[in-house]
Design a protein around this motif. Structure first.
Motif: not given
Length: 325
Positions: A85-87, A139-144, A192-199
Motif C-alpha cells: 500500500h502506498p501509504v 511504482h509511480n506515486q500519486e501526490l495525494a 511542503l509543495n503538496r500541502i501548500i499547492f495541492h489538496h
C-alpha cells in the motif's frame, strides 16, 4: 451456535484488519518513557515513573508483535496488501523504530537487552529503508498519497546513533545519521509543495503533521549523542524543532474536531522528542527558557498521551478499531 459463529467471525475480521499502524502506539509510549528517563537526571523526577513506563512500553510492543505475527500467519494476503500500500508501507518502519527506541530505553540499565533490540532494529530498518525507497522508484506515486508519514522509514535512520554509541563505530552511526538528515530535507520539500499547492491532507492524516517536529528534534539528539557538543549545527536543529512545535501549536484549531484514528498516536512521539531535546539543551546551556519549556513539554506530552489512550480504549470498546476502511 449462530451467535458464537458470528462473534468468531467478527474477531477474525478484526485480526484481518489489525493495522501495522498500531506500532505507532509503541513509538508514543517509548517516547514518553525516554522523556521521563531524561527528566530523572535533568529535572529530578522519580525514577519509578520511568521504570513503570519501561515495563508498559515493552509489554505493549510484545502484545502488538504477537497479534501481528498471528495475523501474518493467518492472513498473509492482507499483510502483503498492506506492505504494497502506498501509504501503509511507511508504517512498517514503526516496527524497527520501536525496537531502536526500546534499545535506548534499556541502554542505561540493561545493556545486553538494549543490544538485542538495537542490532535487530538496525538490520530491519536498513532493509525497510532500502525497500521503501525502491518501492517509490519502481511504482509511480500519486501526490495525494504523500503525507508526513513518508518521513518515518527514511528519516527514522537518525534514531540509530542515539542508542548505537558503544554498539557500532562512529562511521556506521554517521552513515545512518547522514541518510536521515538528507532525506528529511528532500521529503520535507515535497511535502511542503503538496500541502501548500495541492489538496489538503485527508483528515485522518492531519495528526501526522506532528511528525514534522521529529526529524530536527531527533537529529539534535543524535548529533549530541555522537559528538557531545551543542554547536552551531546542533542549535540549528534544535531551533527548527522548536519552530515546528510552535507552528503546530499555532494550528491547534485544525486538530480540535478531528475524528479519532490510530494516527492520533503520531501526536506523542514528536512531542516527547521535543521535550527530551529541551532538557538536553537546558543541561548544556542552563537557559531558563529551555528549563521552563522542558516542564511545559513534559506536561503537554503526558496530557496528550492520556487523551490518546482514553480515546483508543473508548473506540476499542465501540468496535471502531481494526475494521475495514
Amino acid at each position: 451456535m449462530e451467535v458464537t459463529e458470528k462473534v468468531e467471525t467478527v474477531e477474525q475480521n478484526r485480526l484481518k484488519f489489525f493495522p501495522v499502524m498500531m506500532y505507532a502506539i509503541v513509538m508514543g509510549l517509548c517516547g514518553l518513557t525516554i522523556m521521563y528517563q531524561k527528566a530523572v537526571s535533568v529535572l529530578g523526577f522519580s525514577e519509578w515513573i520511568a521504570f513503570g513506563l519501561m515495563g508498559v512500553s515493552t509489554f505493549v510492543f510484545a502484545l502488538i508483535s504477537v497479534v501481528y505475527m498471528i495475523k501474518f500467519f493467518t492472513y498473509q494476503e492482507a499483510v502483503k496488501k498492506e506492505f504494497m500500500h502506498p501509504v501503509r508501507i511507511n508504517f512498517f518502519a514503526a516496527i524497527s523504530i520501536s525496537m531502536l527506541m526500546l534499545a535506548i530505553i534499556y541502554k542505561e540499565h540493561y545493556e545486553g537487552v538494549a543490544a538485542v533490540f538495537w542490532y535487530a532494529g538496525v538490520v530491519l530498518h536498513f532493509y525497510l529503508t532500502m525497500y521503501t525507497i525502491s518501492f517509490w522508484i519502481n511504482h509511480n506515486q500519486e501526490l495525494a498519497h504523500s503525507n508526513p508519514a513518508w518521513l518515518i522509514p527514511v528519516v527514522g535512520n537518525v534514531l540509530v546513533p542515539i542508542g548505537g554509541v558503544g554498539f557500532a563505530s562512529q562511521g556506521v552511526l554517521l552513515y545512518f545519521f547522514s541518510i536521515g538528515i538528507f532525506f528529511w530535507l528532500v521529503l520535507f520539500a515535497i511535502l511542503l509543495n503538496r500541502i501548500i499547492f495541492h489538496h489538503q491532507l485527508a483528515i485522518k492524516f492531519m495528526p501526522t503533521l506532528f511528525i514534522l517536529i521529529a526529524p530536527p528534534a531527533v537529529g539534535f539528539l543524535a548529533y549530541f549523542k555522537m559528538f557531545g557538543v551543542v554547536d552551531l549545527f546542533a542549535n540549528i536543529l534544535f531551533d527548527l524543532a522548536l519552530f515546528f512545535t510552535l507552528l503546530i501549536a499555532f494550528l491547534y484549531k485544525n486538530f480540535l474536531k478531528i475524528k479519532f484514528f490510530i494516527s492520533w498516536w503520531a501526536f506523542v512521539f514528536p512531542l516527547a522528542a521535543m521535550g527530551i531535546s529541551s532538557m538536553i539543551m537546558y543541561s548544556q546551556t542552563h537557559d531558563i527558557f529551555t528549563l521552563i519549556f522542558s516542564y511545559v513539554m513534559v506536561a503537554v506530552t503526558t496530557a496528550m498521551i492520556g487523551v490518546v489512550i482514553y480515546q483508543t480504549v473508548l473506540h476499542m470498546q465501540k468496535g471502531e478499531i481494526c475494521i475495514q476502511e
